[in-house]
Design a protein around this motif. Structure first.
Motif, PDB file in Angstrom:
ATOM      1  N   PHE A 228      -7.077   1.146   4.395  1.00 51.88           N
ATOM      2  CA  PHE A 228      -5.960   0.555   3.664  1.00 51.88           C
ATOM      3  C   PHE A 228      -6.402  -0.681   2.888  1.00 51.88           C
ATOM      4  O   PHE A 228      -5.972  -0.899   1.755  1.00 51.88           O
ATOM      5  N   ALA A 229      -7.252  -1.504   3.504  1.00 56.06           N
ATOM      6  CA  ALA A 229      -7.748  -2.700   2.827  1.00 56.06           C
ATOM      7  C   ALA A 229      -8.596  -2.322   1.620  1.00 56.06           C
ATOM      8  O   ALA A 229      -8.488  -2.924   0.548  1.00 56.06           O
ATOM      9  N   VAL A 230      -9.438  -1.309   1.796  1.00 57.47           N
ATOM     10  CA  VAL A 230     -10.275  -0.844   0.681  1.00 57.47           C
ATOM     11  C   VAL A 230      -9.395  -0.286  -0.427  1.00 57.47           C
ATOM     12  O   VAL A 230      -9.589  -0.590  -1.617  1.00 57.47           O
ATOM     13  N   TYR A 231      -8.423   0.529  -0.051  1.00 56.99           N
ATOM     14  CA  TYR A 231      -7.513   1.131  -1.032  1.00 56.99           C
ATOM     15  C   TYR A 231      -6.812   0.055  -1.853  1.00 56.99           C
ATOM     16  O   TYR A 231      -6.787   0.108  -3.088  1.00 56.99           O
ATOM     17  N   MET A 232      -6.233  -0.927  -1.170  1.00 61.79           N
ATOM     18  CA  MET A 232      -5.473  -1.947  -1.885  1.00 61.79           C
ATOM     19  C   MET A 232      -6.366  -2.801  -2.765  1.00 61.79           C
ATOM     20  O   MET A 232      -5.998  -3.144  -3.897  1.00 61.79           O
TER      21      MET A 232
ATOM     22  N   VAL B 228       0.825  -1.205   0.000  1.00 56.55           N
ATOM     23  CA  VAL B 228       0.000   0.000   0.000  1.00 56.55           C
ATOM     24  C   VAL B 228       0.855   1.250   0.000  1.00 56.55           C
ATOM     25  O   VAL B 228       0.610   2.211  -0.742  1.00 56.55           O
ATOM     26  N   ARG B 229       1.883   1.229   0.823  1.00 54.24           N
ATOM     27  CA  ARG B 229       2.720   2.422   0.980  1.00 54.24           C
ATOM     28  C   ARG B 229       3.599   2.707  -0.231  1.00 54.24           C
ATOM     29  O   ARG B 229       4.181   3.794  -0.344  1.00 54.24           O
ATOM     30  N   GLU B 230       3.662   1.776  -1.154  1.00 60.62           N
ATOM     31  CA  GLU B 230       4.406   2.019  -2.388  1.00 60.62           C
ATOM     32  C   GLU B 230       3.722   3.084  -3.239  1.00 60.62           C
ATOM     33  O   GLU B 230       4.364   3.770  -4.039  1.00 60.62           O
TER      34      GLU B 230
END
Length: 423
Positions: free
Chosen positions: A285-289, A74-76
């Motif tokens: 974060f889960a939704v984003y990924m 995610v942080r990439e």
């Protein structure tokens, strides 16, 4: 193929509330009470080995990262500034909701719908999209527009039907739309946007665009025939579309236990040959990924993807609804306080030294002042002229609309105090 999917049962009253240790390991979303957490981001194309589809997550209720590999991914593509923007949008949305909800109760606006409890689904998904992706929303996606740049003034103009409203005052409040932001205007009839999104995704593929159409809807809308037609259409024609279902526990007053007996909405995608995944909708974060990877899959393989985001509606369905008639105050307090997605992201940002109470108070205070100031001005703002009621659709206004316009003009003449001159 779906015979292995276990029937979901509602929580019993004795087991409605869970200890903190249980909640950290096993979610209890009303729409999938028996589902377990998983650290594996898997878009299923067959029934999983588990009795029910698992819920992909990255962060626990205390804002602690418990899925390091996915978080690293995610942080990439998600830097510190974007994280702060996501959180600021969430608290700005909550602040606006509170003020406009109270304004409706005061009779200052005719109707309103809050987004309480579903902010992470909206903001997490919006952050994973590009500005050229097409959005087909339902009516609880104000956060998606806000993240994209829809201003507080634009929200207020729509809700109060001023002359600056892009819909010329013809729509109910909260039925937003923006041509510049590629957000199709929201309509009240349930699920109509789902087949429209399938068609848009098909057109995107035919145009060789590296974009997707994303369609938001609730689990209640998935009971409509349009849902099934749309998924079949998208699968057969390989539409570049993401179907994002917000399973928030209730279709107005109908709980999920009375809506379906199968494993939620995610299991339905398999029947149409669509890769599907269930995610923790209160984990941004889960939704984003999930949306980021679904978008990549859709654009590269030219296929639709279904995401079921497990969440909870923290407020009334709308100002026309009284949720206390079908759920307890304790249940609502539990979800608003222990499972609140805003609190979860705040804890994370605070632990990472990216946020503090001074920032919090400043953003909330600034937003509150701005909304209250706009509230005063839009109430006095010029309204769209009544003639606009019958323009735009037909080259020549048909007789039926002319008759309706005469009726409206007569009402305006009879009750001039309710109308400004010509408006």
């Amino acid at each position: 193929m779906l015979s292995r999917v276990k029937c979901i049962r509602p929580l019993t009253s004795a087991k409605r509330f869970y200890s903190k240790s249980e909640l950290l390991t096993t979610p209890k979303y009303p729409g999938a009470v028996n589902a377990k957490f998983t650290k594996d981001l898997v878009f299923h194309n067959a029934v999983p080995n588990e009795p029910v589809f698992p819920i992909f997550h990255i962060m626990d209720l205390q804002g602690k990262i418990i899925n390091q590999s996915s978080y690293k991914s995610v942080r990439e593509t998600l830097d510190d500034d974007t994280l702060v923007k996501m959180y600021k949008t969430m608290i700005q949305l909550e602040t606006m909701d509170t003020i406009l909800y109270n304004a409706q109760r005061q009779g200052r606006v005719s109707f309103y719908m809050t987004n309480y409890g579903e902010e992470a689904v909206q903001i997490g998904s919006a952050a994973a999209l590009t500005e050229t992706d097409e959005i087909f929303a339902q009516y609880r996606e104000a956060g998606v527009l806000m993240y994209r740049g829809f201003t507080l003034e634009e929200f207020m103009n729509q809700c109060f039907s001023t002359s600056k409203d892009y819909g010329k005052g013809r729509q109910m409040p909260v039925h937003y739309g923006s041509k510049s932001l590629r957000v199709q205007t929201i309509s009240s009839p349930l699920a109509t946007q789902i087949p429209q999104a399938s068609g848009a995704g098909y057109a995107i593929r035919l145009s060789d665009r590296k974009d997707v159409a994303i369609c938001y809807f609730g689990e209640g809308a998935a009971s409509e025939g349009d849902f099934h037609s749309a998924l079949n259409f998208a699968a057969v024609l390989k539409s570049q579309v993401i179907f994002l279902c917000r399973n928030n526990g209730y279709a107005i007053s109908t709980p999920t236990s009375d809506q379906y007996k199968g494993d939620g909405i995610v299991a339905r995608g398999l029947g149409y040959g669509i890769h599907s995944i269930r995610v923790d909708g209160n984990d941004p974060f889960a939704v984003y990924m999930a949306v980021r990877e679904a978008r990549k899959m859709s654009t590269e393989k030219h296929v639709p993807v279904l995401i079921e985001a497990m969440t909870y509606r923290g407020g009334h369905h709308s100002t026309s609804d009284d949720a206390s008639r079908y759920r307890t105050t304790n249940e609502l307090t539990y979800w608003r306080e222990q499972m609140n997605p805003i609190f979860r992201l705040k804890k994370f940002l605070t632990n990472e030294k990216l946020w503090n109470e001074e920032n919090e108070n400043q953003v909330r205070d600034d937003t509150r002042k701005k909304v209250l100031s706009l509230l005063t001005s839009v109430e006095k703002a010029e309204k769209t002229h009544l003639d606009e009621l019958v323009t735009d659709v037909y080259d020549q206004v048909p007789e039926t609309l002319k008759e309706q316009k005469k009726f409206v003009d007569a009402m305006a003449k009879k009750y001039p105090e309710a109308y400004s001159e010509g408006h």
